[in-house]
Design a protein around this motif. Sequence first.
Motif, PDB file in Angstrom:
ATOM      1  N   ILE B 199    -131.685 -42.670   2.336  1.00 30.21           N
ATOM      2  CA  ILE B 199    -130.688 -43.078   1.339  1.00 30.21           C
ATOM      3  C   ILE B 199    -131.136 -42.658  -0.051  1.00 30.21           C
ATOM      4  O   ILE B 199    -130.352 -42.118  -0.839  1.00 30.21           O
ATOM      5  CB  ILE B 199    -130.469 -44.604   1.404  1.00 30.21           C
ATOM      6  CG1 ILE B 199    -129.937 -45.000   2.771  1.00 30.21           C
ATOM      7  CG2 ILE B 199    -129.522 -45.052   0.328  1.00 30.21           C
ATOM      8  CD1 ILE B 199    -129.808 -46.480   2.948  1.00 30.21           C
ATOM      9  N   ILE B 200    -132.436 -42.871  -0.345  1.00 33.71           N
ATOM     10  CA  ILE B 200    -132.924 -42.541  -1.694  1.00 33.71           C
ATOM     11  C   ILE B 200    -132.818 -41.037  -1.930  1.00 33.71           C
ATOM     12  O   ILE B 200    -132.348 -40.587  -2.983  1.00 33.71           O
ATOM     13  CB  ILE B 200    -134.372 -43.030  -1.864  1.00 33.71           C
ATOM     14  CG1 ILE B 200    -134.424 -44.550  -1.881  1.00 33.71           C
ATOM     15  CG2 ILE B 200    -134.967 -42.498  -3.150  1.00 33.71           C
ATOM     16  CD1 ILE B 200    -135.811 -45.103  -1.912  1.00 33.71           C
ATOM     17  N   ILE B 201    -133.230 -40.246  -0.929  1.00 30.35           N
ATOM     18  CA  ILE B 201    -133.201 -38.795  -1.125  1.00 30.35           C
ATOM     19  C   ILE B 201    -131.762 -38.300  -1.219  1.00 30.35           C
ATOM     20  O   ILE B 201    -131.446 -37.436  -2.053  1.00 30.35           O
ATOM     21  CB  ILE B 201    -133.995 -38.109  -0.001  1.00 30.35           C
ATOM     22  CG1 ILE B 201    -135.476 -38.433  -0.173  1.00 30.35           C
ATOM     23  CG2 ILE B 201    -133.801 -36.605  -0.046  1.00 30.35           C
ATOM     24  CD1 ILE B 201    -136.371 -37.813   0.834  1.00 30.35           C
ATOM     25  N   LEU B 202    -130.865 -38.889  -0.409  1.00 24.79           N
ATOM     26  CA  LEU B 202    -129.441 -38.511  -0.511  1.00 24.79           C
ATOM     27  C   LEU B 202    -128.891 -38.836  -1.890  1.00 24.79           C
ATOM     28  O   LEU B 202    -128.161 -38.039  -2.491  1.00 24.79           O
ATOM     29  CB  LEU B 202    -128.630 -39.268   0.542  1.00 24.79           C
ATOM     30  CG  LEU B 202    -128.302 -38.524   1.822  1.00 24.79           C
ATOM     31  CD1 LEU B 202    -127.452 -39.408   2.700  1.00 24.79           C
ATOM     32  CD2 LEU B 202    -127.583 -37.246   1.497  1.00 24.79           C
ATOM     33  N   PHE B 203    -129.264 -40.016  -2.395  1.00 32.70           N
ATOM     34  CA  PHE B 203    -128.784 -40.398  -3.724  1.00 32.70           C
ATOM     35  C   PHE B 203    -129.306 -39.442  -4.791  1.00 32.70           C
ATOM     36  O   PHE B 203    -128.568 -39.060  -5.710  1.00 32.70           O
ATOM     37  CB  PHE B 203    -129.212 -41.838  -4.029  1.00 32.70           C
ATOM     38  CG  PHE B 203    -128.750 -42.333  -5.352  1.00 32.70           C
ATOM     39  CD1 PHE B 203    -127.400 -42.452  -5.626  1.00 32.70           C
ATOM     40  CD2 PHE B 203    -129.651 -42.665  -6.345  1.00 32.70           C
ATOM     41  CE1 PHE B 203    -126.964 -42.896  -6.852  1.00 32.70           C
ATOM     42  CE2 PHE B 203    -129.232 -43.115  -7.571  1.00 32.70           C
ATOM     43  CZ  PHE B 203    -127.878 -43.230  -7.819  1.00 32.70           C
ATOM     44  N   ILE B 205    -130.047 -36.285  -4.330  1.00 36.99           N
ATOM     45  CA  ILE B 205    -129.283 -35.034  -4.208  1.00 36.99           C
ATOM     46  C   ILE B 205    -127.907 -35.193  -4.839  1.00 36.99           C
ATOM     47  O   ILE B 205    -127.417 -34.294  -5.534  1.00 36.99           O
ATOM     48  CB  ILE B 205    -129.177 -34.637  -2.722  1.00 36.99           C
ATOM     49  CG1 ILE B 205    -130.560 -34.254  -2.195  1.00 36.99           C
ATOM     50  CG2 ILE B 205    -128.230 -33.475  -2.534  1.00 36.99           C
ATOM     51  CD1 ILE B 205    -130.607 -34.077  -0.715  1.00 36.99           C
ATOM     52  N   TYR B 206    -127.302 -36.375  -4.635  1.00 37.19           N
ATOM     53  CA  TYR B 206    -125.996 -36.640  -5.246  1.00 37.19           C
ATOM     54  C   TYR B 206    -126.071 -36.566  -6.759  1.00 37.19           C
ATOM     55  O   TYR B 206    -125.223 -35.956  -7.416  1.00 37.19           O
ATOM     56  CB  TYR B 206    -125.514 -38.026  -4.779  1.00 37.19           C
ATOM     57  CG  TYR B 206    -124.411 -38.626  -5.605  1.00 37.19           C
ATOM     58  CD1 TYR B 206    -123.087 -38.256  -5.402  1.00 37.19           C
ATOM     59  CD2 TYR B 206    -124.692 -39.571  -6.584  1.00 37.19           C
ATOM     60  CE1 TYR B 206    -122.084 -38.804  -6.159  1.00 37.19           C
ATOM     61  CE2 TYR B 206    -123.697 -40.131  -7.338  1.00 37.19           C
ATOM     62  CZ  TYR B 206    -122.398 -39.745  -7.126  1.00 37.19           C
ATOM     63  OH  TYR B 206    -121.417 -40.287  -7.881  1.00 37.19           O
ATOM     64  N   VAL B 207    -127.140 -37.184  -7.320  1.00 29.72           N
ATOM     65  CA  VAL B 207    -127.270 -37.174  -8.784  1.00 29.72           C
ATOM     66  C   VAL B 207    -127.455 -35.755  -9.295  1.00 29.72           C
ATOM     67  O   VAL B 207    -126.871 -35.360 -10.310  1.00 29.72           O
ATOM     68  CB  VAL B 207    -128.440 -38.087  -9.208  1.00 29.72           C
ATOM     69  CG1 VAL B 207    -128.755 -37.891 -10.675  1.00 29.72           C
ATOM     70  CG2 VAL B 207    -128.107 -39.532  -8.966  1.00 29.72           C
ATOM     71  N   ILE B 208    -128.231 -34.942  -8.576  1.00 27.38           N
ATOM     72  CA  ILE B 208    -128.454 -33.563  -9.032  1.00 27.38           C
ATOM     73  C   ILE B 208    -127.152 -32.765  -8.945  1.00 27.38           C
ATOM     74  O   ILE B 208    -126.764 -32.070  -9.888  1.00 27.38           O
ATOM     75  CB  ILE B 208    -129.541 -32.892  -8.178  1.00 27.38           C
ATOM     76  CG1 ILE B 208    -130.900 -33.488  -8.504  1.00 27.38           C
ATOM     77  CG2 ILE B 208    -129.582 -31.398  -8.459  1.00 27.38           C
ATOM     78  CD1 ILE B 208    -132.013 -32.879  -7.716  1.00 27.38           C
ATOM     79  N   LEU B 209    -126.460 -32.874  -7.796  1.00 29.48           N
ATOM     80  CA  LEU B 209    -125.269 -32.034  -7.602  1.00 29.48           C
ATOM     81  C   LEU B 209    -124.133 -32.453  -8.524  1.00 29.48           C
ATOM     82  O   LEU B 209    -123.272 -31.626  -8.851  1.00 29.48           O
ATOM     83  CB  LEU B 209    -124.796 -32.094  -6.150  1.00 29.48           C
ATOM     84  CG  LEU B 209    -125.718 -31.429  -5.147  1.00 29.48           C
ATOM     85  CD1 LEU B 209    -125.082 -31.418  -3.777  1.00 29.48           C
ATOM     86  CD2 LEU B 209    -126.054 -30.021  -5.562  1.00 29.48           C
ATOM     87  N   ASN B 210    -124.094 -33.718  -8.953  1.00 27.96           N
ATOM     88  CA  ASN B 210    -123.028 -34.163  -9.844  1.00 27.96           C
ATOM     89  C   ASN B 210    -123.461 -34.169 -11.308  1.00 27.96           C
ATOM     90  O   ASN B 210    -122.838 -34.830 -12.131  1.00 27.96           O
ATOM     91  CB  ASN B 210    -122.557 -35.561  -9.453  1.00 27.96           C
ATOM     92  CG  ASN B 210    -121.593 -35.509  -8.298  1.00 27.96           C
ATOM     93  OD1 ASN B 210    -120.432 -35.191  -8.482  1.00 27.96           O
ATOM     94  ND2 ASN B 210    -122.084 -35.768  -7.111  1.00 27.96           N
ATOM     95  N   GLY B 211    -124.531 -33.421 -11.611  1.00 26.69           N
ATOM     96  CA  GLY B 211    -125.068 -33.452 -12.966  1.00 26.69           C
ATOM     97  C   GLY B 211    -124.075 -33.003 -14.011  1.00 26.69           C
ATOM     98  O   GLY B 211    -124.102 -33.468 -15.141  1.00 26.69           O
ATOM     99  N   HIS B 212    -123.161 -32.066 -13.667  1.00 23.89           N
ATOM    100  CA  HIS B 212    -122.240 -31.556 -14.669  1.00 23.89           C
ATOM    101  C   HIS B 212    -120.927 -32.338 -14.680  1.00 23.89           C
ATOM    102  O   HIS B 212    -120.056 -32.046 -15.486  1.00 23.89           O
ATOM    103  CB  HIS B 212    -121.960 -30.081 -14.436  1.00 23.89           C
ATOM    104  CG  HIS B 212    -121.526 -29.781 -13.045  1.00 23.89           C
ATOM    105  ND1 HIS B 212    -122.359 -29.942 -11.970  1.00 23.89           N
ATOM    106  CD2 HIS B 212    -120.358 -29.334 -12.552  1.00 23.89           C
ATOM    107  CE1 HIS B 212    -121.700 -29.604 -10.878  1.00 23.89           C
ATOM    108  NE2 HIS B 212    -120.498 -29.245 -11.193  1.00 23.89           N
ATOM    109  N   ILE B 213    -120.773 -33.310 -13.759  1.00 22.25           N
ATOM    110  CA  ILE B 213    -119.526 -34.082 -13.717  1.00 22.25           C
ATOM    111  C   ILE B 213    -119.750 -35.490 -14.255  1.00 22.25           C
ATOM    112  O   ILE B 213    -118.998 -35.995 -15.075  1.00 22.25           O
ATOM    113  CB  ILE B 213    -118.980 -34.139 -12.279  1.00 22.25           C
ATOM    114  CG1 ILE B 213    -118.727 -32.717 -11.790  1.00 22.25           C
ATOM    115  CG2 ILE B 213    -117.718 -34.954 -12.222  1.00 22.25           C
ATOM    116  CD1 ILE B 213    -118.432 -32.651 -10.344  1.00 22.25           C
TER     117      ILE B 213
END
Lengths: 123, 321
Positions: B199-203, B205-213
Amino acid sequence: MEILEWVRFMIGAIFILIGLCIFIIEVFGIFRFDYVLNRMHMAAMGDTLGIGCSLLGLMIFCGLNFETFKIIMIVMFFWIASPVCSHMLSKLEVTTNENLTEHCERRDDLAELERELEEEAKC
Amino acid sequence: MSKLVPQEKYEKTKAFHFWRWLSGTKDPYLDHVEMKEQKEWKEEEQTIQDRMNERQMIHDAVYDMGRNKKQRLFHGIYVAVAIIFCFLLLVILLYTVSNLPPTGSPEKAVNNEVPERYIEKGLQETGAVNIVTGMILDYRAFDTFGESNVLFIATVTVLILLHYTKKDAAAKKEEANDRAFEPKNDTILQVCATILVPIIILFGIYVILNGHISPGGGFSGGAIIGAGLILHVSAFGFVKTEKFFTEKTYKIICFVALTFYCLAKSYSFFTGANHLESHIPLGTPGAILSSGLILPLNICVGLVVACTMYTFYAMFRKGDF
């Protein structure tokens, strides 16, 4: 409907107040107690019951939407992580403190645990 | 050209005599007089104690506030000057702060054409909804590149200082002894980590991929992923983690990420400075695959940060991956 809104507000406020009281007790206890296991007990109480109560109040304020789901996830994270953290700290304290019997009673099966740990360290 | 000399011939040379004199076995100038070898100088316990006592006595006598008037005067002046200096500093700082323009006033020095352009044309030029990410990874991307390199250099320094290469028996025993008290293979922690680490690693990755949004980006997401890796190590030990993360992995990830960052941003700056078309599509703002180079650069920064955090932890705990 006006009355229902008021009831919801009252319940949420009561939960948040309970959570705040528990946080106050936690802070008081952390500075009041001397021994690490007692202090950890207080800190763990704030991390589980205090967080749970105050975030439950926030959930009641929020209603059923995505924010409530996020708050539930935060509470779940805390309830999984915080007790395990306290468990690890207390285990480290029990295994490292040589004068443990000065502060608290020591059960017999702890000696077995310590022997197991020493065996692990050897191999 | 030098050649080998037999032992008897060598013993007649000046060099041999000099060497014998230097090592103290024989004095060449006094014929055949044996010299004693010098002993190592040792100090007795009592003399050390006496010297310490003497030093303490001198110290006490010099800093005796009751009798030493000069010392007392100096102490009084010292305290007074310190207090005056603190108050002076306080007054100067307060005076400066009170002369600053209030927050949000249009005459403020920071409200010039730079933030104006960021706010008005940021979305159009970078394609990032999150303007902060647009700033740090597009307008000021070389600054972020420097920050990533600082992280890399810090890791290299820690590796130089703490990397543990000798693996003889004594060192291994010392290492085992050092961690004898650490709770290993704790079942409760392992179960908790099995639930939480994905869960932590998925979160992260989510934070990195949504960095520009949304708020977030490479640094915060990388820190979250690093925390997940550290939790995994403390639950399952280095043997399990070595299967997917070793020193080689660290080297490859950091090298690839930093090189890609450097090349991509150099290309983008080169074309931008020469008014050429960069052929990098900006996409529709708000979509995941949008805003040109920001997403790959975020991923690069996130990888470097995650590797740095994990490497720091591994170095400080074990000295090896």
